[in-house]
Design an enzyme around this catalytic site. Structure first.
Site, PDB file in Angstrom:
ATOM      1  N   GLU A  26      28.029 -30.053  34.912  1.00  0.00           N
ATOM      2  CA  GLU A  26      27.006 -29.014  34.987  1.00  0.00           C
ATOM      3  C   GLU A  26      26.973 -28.394  36.382  1.00  0.00           C
ATOM      4  O   GLU A  26      26.879 -29.098  37.380  1.00  0.00           O
ATOM      5  CB  GLU A  26      25.625 -29.575  34.644  1.00  0.00           C
ATOM      6  CG  GLU A  26      24.545 -28.514  34.606  1.00  0.00           C
ATOM      7  CD  GLU A  26      23.216 -29.050  34.145  1.00  0.00           C
ATOM      8  OE1 GLU A  26      22.509 -28.342  33.407  1.00  0.00           O
ATOM      9  OE2 GLU A  26      22.867 -30.178  34.543  1.00  0.00           O
ATOM     10  N   GLU A  58      14.756 -34.206  27.918  1.00  0.00           N
ATOM     11  CA  GLU A  58      15.626 -33.041  27.794  1.00  0.00           C
ATOM     12  C   GLU A  58      16.304 -32.859  29.143  1.00  0.00           C
ATOM     13  O   GLU A  58      15.624 -32.749  30.168  1.00  0.00           O
ATOM     14  CB  GLU A  58      14.849 -31.794  27.388  1.00  0.00           C
ATOM     15  CG  GLU A  58      14.272 -31.876  25.984  1.00  0.00           C
ATOM     16  CD  GLU A  58      15.281 -32.185  24.890  1.00  0.00           C
ATOM     17  OE1 GLU A  58      16.487 -31.882  25.089  1.00  0.00           O
ATOM     18  OE2 GLU A  58      14.888 -32.729  23.850  1.00  0.00           O
ATOM     19  N   CYS A  93      19.103 -24.875  31.975  1.00  0.00           N
ATOM     20  CA  CYS A  93      19.861 -25.933  31.304  1.00  0.00           C
ATOM     21  C   CYS A  93      20.628 -25.382  30.111  1.00  0.00           C
ATOM     22  O   CYS A  93      21.599 -25.995  29.659  1.00  0.00           O
ATOM     23  CB  CYS A  93      18.941 -27.071  30.878  1.00  0.00           C
ATOM     24  SG  CYS A  93      17.555 -26.562  29.849  1.00  0.00           S
ATOM     25  N   LYS A 115       3.329 -34.502  36.728  1.00  0.00           N
ATOM     26  CA  LYS A 115       3.931 -34.342  38.045  1.00  0.00           C
ATOM     27  C   LYS A 115       4.857 -33.136  37.996  1.00  0.00           C
ATOM     28  O   LYS A 115       5.953 -33.212  37.451  1.00  0.00           O
ATOM     29  CB  LYS A 115       4.743 -35.575  38.457  1.00  0.00           C
ATOM     30  CG  LYS A 115       5.157 -35.529  39.933  1.00  0.00           C
ATOM     31  CD  LYS A 115       6.393 -36.331  40.239  1.00  0.00           C
ATOM     32  CE  LYS A 115       7.655 -35.503  40.137  1.00  0.00           C
ATOM     33  NZ  LYS A 115       7.754 -34.423  41.160  1.00  0.00           N
TER      34      LYS A 115
END
Length: 479
Positions: A380, A250, A284, A175
């Site tokens: 973040e 991750e 990231c 996906k």
């Protein structure tokens, strides 16, 4: 006329069970529709999983060198179409031409790498303690691998999940992220042309709650690999492990670069700016914290501001220094954190505003006088926002670097070899860089984080990528 794209299931291009579609648009020109895709549901995902299950036995017994030839040919086909792939990627995701082209090249290299590695998959022979006995291991595929991938590296991350899964002999359901799924369709086309049997790779687009949730929970899926936010990743983990699936996550990062008083300030500023503002900060592994020795702090702030001010913006086809955010919601998230930082007392040294042009553009943003307890230093921010923190010595820098919930990538800029070694040993991160930016990865070594950046189960890339998609069987042959 926008492209009309379909799901790829059991070797056929099919409409969704729902009949509904969604559009992708150009982040630099949101009125421009790039393509339409099926807005699939659980039934579509189940159909893809069943196709993968039906194809898994035959693919799993296909000799490794034959699997490898298909992967290597896929890499060559992608190489032939590199410019078209680059344009599609940048028009859906917003990267510059150089950034998108580099990512496409990485996908090409990944398929070629695992194409060669597939021939080495087998096992090991050991000496038995008994006479007249052969003792050896066999490496076998898990069966069906379910992959859920993000929008920020829409071809590289799918490639480094798909290629090792197929090399190891698994069938795959993927996906891709709804903001930029087009290049995954192009991978499927290349694999089909390279000779991949029907059903071995299946692509289903649609919402994570429907398609991703089904992949994570379906009993026929043996392994789930996810890259994305920590909040969603934890949900995927809980769902997938309920019936014992192998899981690889991750997730987010709050990556530091420590700047020593021994560092060349101009070099350090270049390293940090590249890591913080490249790919519009939408990585990231992006450098979101610069932890700087007080003796060089002021000079460093000035040098980073100079680099931020020199960045030009534009449509990716013009290959500027920086493109837009991928979507309006991502831009709004960055702007919210810029407001939060100022409210908390950080000093806005540069940027912080949107650009007076079409698209989801924001200036590269630099904050000084940041305290490590501020949200801008803890959470973040998936955008080109850098928080600069002053410290009195290297020991404090290391403590601040580790004082977050994440642990993905970390770097240090120093001319002191002792500091460099201590940093590598003591920083809490899965990737450590010395005198390099936090972003950028080699494809043949493990990649992954610690703490909230990862499930801390299996790494990706290199041999570690094959290990996740494989299981060993030990054979005692008493002849």
């Amino acid at each position: 006329m926008p492209d009309q794209r379909l799901n790829y299931i059991s070797g056929e291009w099919l409409e969704s069970h729902t009949g509904k579609t969604f559009e992708t648009t150009d982040p630099a020109d949101p009125s421009s529709v790039i393509a339409t895709y099926p807005q699939s549901d659980a039934a579509d995902a189940e159909r893809a999983i069943e196709a993968a299950r039906d194809a898994s036995d035959e693919w799993g017994t296909t000799p490794g060198p034959e699997r490898g030839r298909i992967l290597a040919k896929t890499g060559s086909l992608l190489d032939q179409r590199k410019d078209d792939l680059t344009e599609l990627l940048l028009c859906e995701e917003g990267k510059t031409w150089s950034e998108a082209g580099g990512e496409v090249q990485r996908a090409i290299d990944i398929f070629r790498y695992y194409g060669s590695k597939a021939s080495d998959i087998g096992g090991t022979v050991k000496s038995s303690s008994a006479r007249d006995t052969n003792l050896y291991t066999k490496t076998e595929p898990l069966g069906v691998a379910g992959l859920i991938t993000p929008w920020n590296y829409p071809i590289a991350i799918p490639a480094w999940k798909i290629a090792p899964a197929l090399a190891a002999g698994n069938a795959v359901v993927i996906k891709p992220a709804s903001l930029a799924p087009g290049v995954v369709h192009e991978i499927a086309k290349a694999l089909e042309e390279a000779g991949l049997p029907d059903g071995v790779l299946n692509v289903v687009t649609g919402p994570g709650s429907e398609v991703g949730g089904t992949i994570a929970s379906h009993e026929a899926v043996d392994a789930v690999s996810f890259t994305g936010s920590t909040a969603v990743g934890n949900t995927v983990y809980d769902t997938a492990t309920e019936d014992g699936k192998r899981v690889q996550l991750e997730m987010g990062g709050k990556n530091p670069t420590v700047v020593s008083d021994t560092a060349d300030v101009e070099e350090a500023a270049e390293i940090v700016a590249s890591g913080a503002f490249g790919v519009t900060g939408q990585a990231c592994t992006a450098a979101s914290r610069a932890i700087v020795h007080e003796d060089v702090y002021d000079d460093f702030v000035d040098a980073v501001v100079d680099r931020a001010a020199a960045i030009d913006h534009g449509h990716g086809l013009d290959d500027p220094d920086m493109g837009p955010h991928v979507s309006k919601s991502e831009l709004e998230g960055t702007l919210e954190y810029i407001d939060i930082a100022q409210t908390e007392g950080a000093s806005l040294e540069y940027g912080g505003s949107t650009l007076d042009r079409e698209g989801y553009f924001v200036e590269p943003t630099v904050f000084a006088d940041v305290d490590s307890t501020m949200r801008i230093a803890q959470e973040e921010v998936f955008g080109p926002v850098l928080a600069i923190i002053s410290v009195i010595d290297f020991d404090e820098a290391l403590r601040v670097a580790n004082d977050v919930d994440y642990g993905l990538s970390a770097s240090v800029v120093t001319d002191d070899h002792t500091e460099a070694n201590h940093f590598a040993e003591e920083v809490e991160a899965g990737v450590v860089k010395i005198n390099e930016k936090t972003t950028g990865l080699e494809l043949h070594v493990p990649f992954g984080g610690v703490k909230d950046s990862s499930s801390e189960t299996y790494r990706e890339q290199g041999d570690a990528g094959l290990n996740f998609y494989s299981i060993s069987k030990t054979v005692y042959d008493n002849y």
